[in-house]
Write an enzyme that holds these catalytic residues in place. Structure first.
Site: not given
Ligand code: PLP
Length: 441
Positions: A277, A245, A146
């Site tokens: 985060k 990511d 995700y």
């Molecule tokens: N990338 C990863 C690996 C994530 O776990 C998340 C959110 O859980 C995101 C991107 C998206 O971040 P946000 O919820 O701050 O938009």
């Protein structure tokens, strides 16, 4: 306090549903996957959350990762209070954003970094930059990874391996996913096949450094290079950018700020990385960064447009900076120690109750799958027994332990998870494991 004393949460949930779809501002907060009423929290302190009914829980969600130091850490709070007193947003550059960017550049492989407000914004912008830099249009991702709710990444695999994706949700037009390829994680042959067929059109491949959004699924390791180094290599050979990511793993799985380059683990170098985060310390802050040559294509230095009214907000950057500065080696050693205790106790309790399960880890991140392992990709993870997890979750909740309300999530710890918190968890496990056994399909 009786375990059924949830009237306050129930009343708020009823009100919330009248004004907000599903009563929550992010679907994962709802209890749809486990049933029941979400707990509305009033406050947090250290490893503990207190709900509006006054019930206390040990928090194993930690705001889905950000609260590495626990809730209301006094030094983070003091820094934020000082920052708030000086004004909350100026729409001009400020010192804290420079300091946070310097900290990220010092601790990770990125040479230049741009601050944004959410992980979604970070991955969306990284992909736009990769397309602008390469002049190509195709993006490769993995099922079960995700990357936020970016249209092009809310995609499901097409009918064949090298076939373009289809929208993963209503509202995403087919044209948005028509340039996305979705592959099974840890599958080198699938990656080789799409690069063989579409290599000269691929702008970037994006992957979670160690997926945590289908439960924790570490990249396969192998002599001569693990899965991430394989991905970096194939991208390099085809002139595509490798986007790691680290929104979840960054500054959480290891102190280095990123997971895959954690010394002994792998030897790969991403072209672009995304963070979020932990680096926001509980405020909306995220970032994407990478090689100076690539980042130079970003406006105003280059021509790829990207912007944000609250990007680099002084309060968010102050909280993030305070958090990163307090995230010492001892914090990560503590997460490892406490994590090892919880993993072992959970596994023992489930084994004693006869519940099939596997615990998987990546650095200090871990999760428990309610099915046999190893879990190497989304298809494996999907075998998890959601009914057994739901029973386990509710037994833990009733005993005052707040787990993720979904079977496909990492369990998050903080430096504030002390002996009292761990004892609460260990005491709750045997009955929860028996509840899971009783619910096993
Ligand atoms: N990338 C990863 C690996 C994530 O776990 C998340 C959110 O859980 C995101 C991107 C998206 O971040 P946000 O919820 O701050 O938009």
């Amino acid at each position: 306090m009786s375990v059924s004393a949830t009237a306050g949460s129930a009343a708020l949930f009823a009100r919330a549903k009248n004004v907000t779809p599903g009563g929550v501002n992010s679907p994962v907060r709802a209890f749809n996957a486990v049933g029941g009423t979400p707990r509305f929290m009033r406050s947090g302190a250290g490893a503990w959350l207190t709900d509006v009914d006054g019930r206390e829980y040990v928090d194993l969600v930690c705001s889905w990762g950000p609260m590495l130091l626990g809730h209301a850490h006094p030094e983070v709070q003091a820094a934020v209070q000082t920052a708030v007193a000086a004004g909350t947003s100026f729409g001009t550059p400020t010192e804290p954003e420079v300091e946070l960017a310097e900290e990220i550049v010092a601790r990770t492989p990125v040479e230049r970094v741009r601050l944004v407000s959410s992980g979604t914004e970070a991955t969306m912008s990284a992909i736009r930059l990769a397309r602008g830099f390469t002049g190509r249009d195709v993006v490769v991702k993995f099922a079960g990874c995700y990357h936020g709710h970016v249209d092009a990444l809310l995609a499901s695999a097409g009918s064949g391996l090298a076939t373009f994706a289809v929208p993963g949700t209503p509202g995403v037009p087919e044209s948005s996913t028509a340039l996305t390829l979705v592959l099974p994680y840890n599958d080198r042959a699938a990656v080789e096949a799409v690069f063989a067929e579409h290599g000269d059109r691929i702008a970037c491949l994006i992957t979670e450094a160690a997926p945590g959004n289908m439960g924790v699924v570490p990249p396969d390791s192998a002599p001569g290079g693990g899965f991430n180094s394989f991905l970096a290599d194939i991208c390099r050979r085809h002139g595509a950018l490798f986007v790691s990511d680290e929104v979840m793993t960054g500054f959480r799985a290891s102190r280095q700020g990123h997971w895959g380059l954690d010394g002994a683990i792998e030897g790969w170098a991403p072209d672009l990385m995304t963070f979020g985060k932990v680096m926001g310390g509980g405020f909306p802050a995220a970032a994407f960064g990478g090689r100076a040559e690539v980042m130079a294509h970003l406006a105003p230095e280059g021509s790829v447009y990207q912007a944000g009214t609250l990007s680099g907000n002084p309060i968010a950057t102050t909280a993030g900076l305070a958090t990163l500065r307090l995230a010492t080696d001892e914090v990560y050693a503590h997460l490892t120690r406490v994590g090892d205790t919880i993993k072992a106790a959970t596994s023992d309790a489930l084994a004693l109750a006869g519940v099939e399960h596997v615990v998987q880890s990546a650095g200090t991140m871990f999760s428990v799958f309610f099915t046999g392992g190893p879990i190497r990709n989304f298809a494996d993870a999907s075998r998890t027994d959601s009914a057994a997890y739901a029973a386990f979750f509710h037994a833990m909740l009733d005993a005052g332990v707040y787990l993720p309300p979904s079977a496909y999530e990492a369990w998050f710890l903080s430096s504030a998870h002390d002996e009292r918190a761990v004892t609460r968890i260990l005491d709750a496990l045997p009955a929860a494991a028996r509840a899971a056994a009783a619910a096993t399909a």
